[in-house]
Design a protein around this motif. Structure first.
Motif, mmCIF file in Angstrom:
data_model
loop_
_atom_site.group_PDB
_atom_site.id
_atom_site.type_symbol
_atom_site.label_atom_id
_atom_site.label_comp_id
_atom_site.label_asym_id
_atom_site.label_seq_id
_atom_site.Cartn_x
_atom_site.Cartn_y
_atom_site.Cartn_z
ATOM 1 N N THR A 11 40.632 38.407 37.179
ATOM 2 C CA THR A 11 39.923 38.663 35.919
ATOM 3 C C THR A 11 39.731 37.377 35.112
ATOM 4 O OG1 THR A 11 42.031 39.175 34.864
ATOM 5 C CG2 THR A 11 40.775 41.042 35.721
ATOM 6 N N ARG A 64 35.904 34.924 37.974
ATOM 7 C CA ARG A 64 34.721 35.735 37.659
ATOM 8 C C ARG A 64 33.434 34.972 37.983
ATOM 9 N NH1 ARG A 64 34.721 40.373 34.428
ATOM 10 N NH2 ARG A 64 36.800 41.149 34.013
ATOM 11 N N LEU A 67 37.080 45.561 38.064
ATOM 12 C CA LEU A 67 36.527 44.505 38.900
ATOM 13 C C LEU A 67 36.221 44.993 40.317
ATOM 14 C CD1 LEU A 67 36.021 41.580 38.129
ATOM 15 C CD2 LEU A 67 38.222 40.996 39.098
#
Length: 935
Positions: free
Chosen positions: A315, A320, A349
């Motif tokens: 995360t 990302r 995610l």
């Protein structure tokens, strides 16, 4: 001649260890003759040996050097007991020694156990072993013959004196050095997946079959996630693969694993790290640090399959960026701790697809981690924590810094010992000051140790960890606060000291987990927990019980049975004072009171880095987390509970919207899910206008192996509130409408979803419901009625889960409810004291296989219902049994446990009829104990 005989096997009902401990506590002397004694088994008998010594009970033990399997260390330990004489039968090539006999002498009789078990942890607890126990008078021929044989062996064996043990130990060490392990030819094609890996691969296949592009696997450290990913890749056969992780040493091991499992595929493998730049290969193993600098050198869809190890880091911004760039056909995330960071939720995610979750109890059951031997030891009297708040760390530290306590810890540590030659121990302390004190005191007493905490650099940590792992280094102890709760891997740790009061089951499990990694030189972990008198001691029982959903009664039974439900060779033992202290606390505690729920909530918040856990899915992150359904039951929705305990104005404002609040309550009222169909349908409709039966079937099959269309139609009807009574229809919002075989959202629900803030919380309830269902019910199809053995149910659930087509709330009342030929028997084993029944019901277990049940007073044998009950099998009637011990605990209605179907095999009397029912499934020992033991 009077003989009592029985067969002892290791099962969930009994094991040889329990029988030996009982016998040692009751006998006046004992005589053992076993081929092998190793420390893993002996450690489990240390306390009974000590008690025997204190009572003046004498014993003799003969073991042997046969196959060099006996530990010199075990012999040394036995020699510490001055009430036990020890001899060793020295074997040679001609004569083997293979006895396994345990003899106990009583006033005028003997108990003899002869069979297959040596003194090893697995022989005493979990192996398939047969041991026959015979009890007979001392003058019986059998006893005379056994004693004569024993005495002649005793005469023939060598005394295990200090010289003998030293010679034997030196001999064992010399073999270790000279005999390099036999190398066995291994065809790499024959490495097969374990149970966990198979389940994960099947679930990944099913998700891909329904065009899902991402999935997450959650499993404890050391359980074989990398192998699992390699097995899946072997099946998927991507032409290009990218494997990303944040540490180079993990990466190298992963690359080796893939090379082992994919040797003949004509693939090339390479590393992309600070030290290696092998980009032009088929399978690239990259650190995120290096990849984030050069990812644009690759084509966006260059890699078909992408794997992120330690996925809870994914995360963060650097991950990302990389993940948003690439467009693989499939992405797999793997993590041991799916905790949420500031930058987001790891579940989102991976599109909320959890292919597998393995927690501690399952990891023990599947032997993915090593067993542990836990000893709960009452702390010294001079340490009094009874009036200290659990969060007052400064005061707790002050009271724990007692020299006498250090001596006591060392005494216990030396008594219980550890597996292997060198002790490699982590000591978990209450504060940095406490850890520094412990390290200083241990060093003073000649034990080599250091103290590690958050201020130390990664380099320092790594150096000390390497020293602890090095068999030639003298470092034996690292005292720490909580930097090792997660994410740090020290496979060879063989001892853990719990030196602080437990204030959270989550932290307890994380700390325990540090030592459970498999390692060539250890077969078990020794855990010593010094249990004080603070008022939260019972949290240890919550952690060890391994069940997220517990009540007072099940906890108490777990404690008095020594946590008999824990799998394999794991052993949990608490001394009597600790047991009594914990039982007393459980009795006093009301697990449903607002005071208790608030404490549980704020303790969890603290572990959530102090962030308010706004979402239910936050509770899925940790093994040992509280059950948030209890918070919902208290305030009708989770957000209402948070708003109340946090006095959160922002939340209170959100909840002023009546439609939003009513929607939350309506969806929350279905938790925990007993079938998943409704929530899968709702999940689809969150982002789509309508759904038909075929589309719903497709969505449901992503999660489970099969589903019948009538149940889907029933789910549509339930969502349309077809089976609510008039009161429910008035008080609950209508969220869905069923017209012409299609389900659509109402205007009210559409308006709620238009507000993105509201939608986030609605999605959370749906996601949590589905995740938790997957965890508890796995991918099985349960048919109609949709019942899972030993799951919890309320009466009304039987209507819902058997596709009852009338008002479901009418499914209440007497102990027998019916839907066609499905009969549901709801049984209270203990009736409410204050209800003066005109009859004393006789509902009870006759054994694990048979149950006695009484019909209601008015039922005659000749009535249709009476005939259906007493001849159920011939008449095609299914009798489903739901049992609970008490109707209420702590002021809350208790659920029933489904124990499966049964058939009437005998009956008598009428008004009521007393029926003997043979159960189709024998009730497991732990559950049978829960129903039948009185605490």
């Amino acid at each position: 001649m009077d003989f009592e005989k029985k067969l002892i096997v290791n099962s969930d009902k009994e094991n040889l260890l329990g029988e030996l401990v009982r016998s040692m506590n009751e006998c006046i002397s004992f005589y053992f003759s076993v081929a092998f004694v190793n420390f893993s088994g002996l450690q489990l008998l240390l306390d009974p040996l000590k008690e025997a010594q204190e009572k003046g009970v004498k014993g003799k033990i003969i073991t042997s050097t046969y196959l060099n399997f006996t530990d010199a260390k075990a012999l040394e330990k036995i020699k510490e007991f001055d009430n036990v004489e020890l001899k060793v039968f020295v074997t040679d090539k001609e004569v083997g020694f293979h006895t396994k006999a345990y003899i106990f002498e009583y006033q005028d009789s003997y108990k003899v156990i002869i069979g297959s078990s040596n003194i090893t942890q697995s022989a005493l607890k979990s192996n398939i072993e047969w041991n026959v126990e015979v009890i007979a008078k001392e003058d019986a021929d059998f006893i005379k013959k056994v004693l004569k044989e024993y005495n002649s062996l005793w005469e023939f064996s060598a005394e295990a004196n200090e010289d003998f043990i030293q010679d034997y130990e030196a001999f064992l060490k010399s073999i270790k050095k000279t005999s390099s392990q036999q190398v066995i030819y291994e065809n790499k094609g024959y490495i097969v997946p374990n149970r966990m890996q198979k389940r994960a691969i099947e679930n990944l296949e099913r998700l891909r079959h329904f065009d899902e592009k991402k999935a997450l696997v959650i499993a404890a450290t050391g359980t074989g996630k990398t192998y699992m990913s390699a097995f899946d890749v072997k099946r998927y056969k991507p032409s290009k693969l990218l494997f990303i992780v944040h540490r180079e040493e993990i990466l190298k091991k992963a690359k080796e694993t893939f090379e082992i499992l994919l040797p003949n595929e004509g693939l090339t493998f390479g590393l992309l790290t600070g030290n290696y730049k092998q980009k032009n290969v088929d399978y690239v193993f990259a650190t995120i640090q290096t990849l984030s600098k050069c990812y644009q050198e690759f084509d966006r869809n260059e890699f078909e399959y992408l794997i992120i190890d330690e996925a809870h880091h994914a995360t963060s911004p650097s991950y990302r960026e990389v993940l948003n760039y690439f467009d693989p056909k499939f992405t797999l995330g793997m993590t041991a701790t799916p905790e949420r960071s500031d930058s987001g939720n790891v579940f989102d995610l991976f599109d909320n697809n959890v292919a597998l979750e393995v927690r501690l109890h399952e990891a023990l059951e599947d032997e993915l981690v090593i067993p542990f031997h836990y000893f709960g030891i009452t702390d010294i009297e001079s340490v009094d924590l009874s009036d200290v708040h659990i969060d007052d760390i400064a005061e707790i530290t002050k009271r724990l810094k007692v020299n006498e306590r250090v001596d006591f810890i060392i005494e216990k540590m030396d008594f219980y010992g550890h597996d292997g030659d060198k002790r490699k121990c982590l000591g978990f302390c209450a504060s940095v000051e406490h850890a520094q004190y412990m390290a200083a005191e241990f060093n003073k007493r000649g034990y080599n140790c250091v103290c590690l905490f958050g201020d130390h650099s990664p380099h320092q940590r790594e150096m000390y960890i390497n020293r602890l792992e090095d068999d030639t280094d003298e470092l034996e102890f690292i005292f720490t606060v909580d930097i090792f709760n997660e994410g740090v891997d020290i496979p060879s740790v063989n001892s853990v000291l719990m030196l602080r009061p437990t204030n959270s089951p989550i932290v307890f499990i994380q700390q325990l987990g540090r030592g459970l990694r498999k390692h060539a030189n250890k077969s078990f972990l020794t855990v010593l927990d010094f249990i004080g008198n603070h008022n939260k001691t019972f949290l240890i029982a919550l952690a060890l019980n391994g069940s997220r959903y517990y009540d007072k009664e099940s906890l108490k039974i777990a404690i008095v049975t020594g946590f008999a439900n824990i799998p394999g060779c794991t052993h949990i033992q608490m001394d009597k004072i600790s047991q009594e202290r914990i039982l007393e606390q459980i009795d006093k505690e009301n697990f449903n009171s607002m005071k208790y729920l608030k404490e549980e909530y704020f303790e969890f918040k603290k572990l959530n880095q102090g962030h308010i856990p706004y979402l239910l899915v936050d509770y899925l992150k940790y093994d040992g987390a509280p059950n948030p359904i209890k918070f919902i039951n208290r305030e009708k929705s989770y957000l209402q509970f948070v708003a109340k305990v946090e006095k959160d104005e922002k939340l209170k404002r959100l909840l002023l919207d009546d439609n939003f609040e009513a929607t939350l309550k309506e969806l929350s009222s279905h938790l925990p899910l007993k079938r998943v169909y409704e929530f899968v349908i709702i999940n689809y409709l969150l982002d789509h206008e309508e759904i038909n039966v075929q589309k719903a079937k497709n969505e449901i099959l992503k999660l489970i192996k099969n589903v019948d269309e009538d149940s889907i139609l029933h789910a549509f009807e339930c969502l349309d509130q077809k089976y609510y009574d008039s009161g429910q229809k008035k008080s609950k919002p209508r969220l869905f409408v069923l017209e012409e075989g299609k389900l659509t959202k109402t205007e009210l629900f559409k308006r709620v979803l238009e507000n993105l803030e509201y939608k986030k919380f609605v999605e959370d309830i749906v996601t949590y419901g589905i995740f938790r269902y997957e965890k508890e019910y796995k991918e099985e199809y349960y048919g109609v009625p949709h019942f899972k053995l030993y799951e919890q149910y309320q009466m009304m659930d039987a209507a819902f889960l058997s596709n009852y087509r009338k008002t479901h709330s009418s499914f209440r009342g007497s102990g027998l409810l019916a839907n066609g030929k499905e009969y549901f028997l709801f049984i209270d084993l203990h009736k409410e004291e204050d209800i003066k029944e005109s009859i004393n019901y006789q509902d009870k277990f006759l054994s694990e296989k048979y149950f006695q049940w009484q019909s209601v007073n008015s039922t005659t044998q000749q009535s249709e219902r009476g005939q259906n009950i007493i001849h159920n099998k011939q008449r095609g009637v299914n009798l489903h049994l739901f049992v609970r011990k008490f109707g209420k605990l702590d002021g809350k209605t208790e659920p029933f446990i489904y124990i499966g179907k049964g058939n009437s095999v005998a009956f008598e009397g009428e008004k009521p009829i007393t029926v003997k029912i043979e159960l189709e499934n024998e009730v497991p020992a732990s559950l049978y104990n829960e129903f039948t033991i009185k605490v």
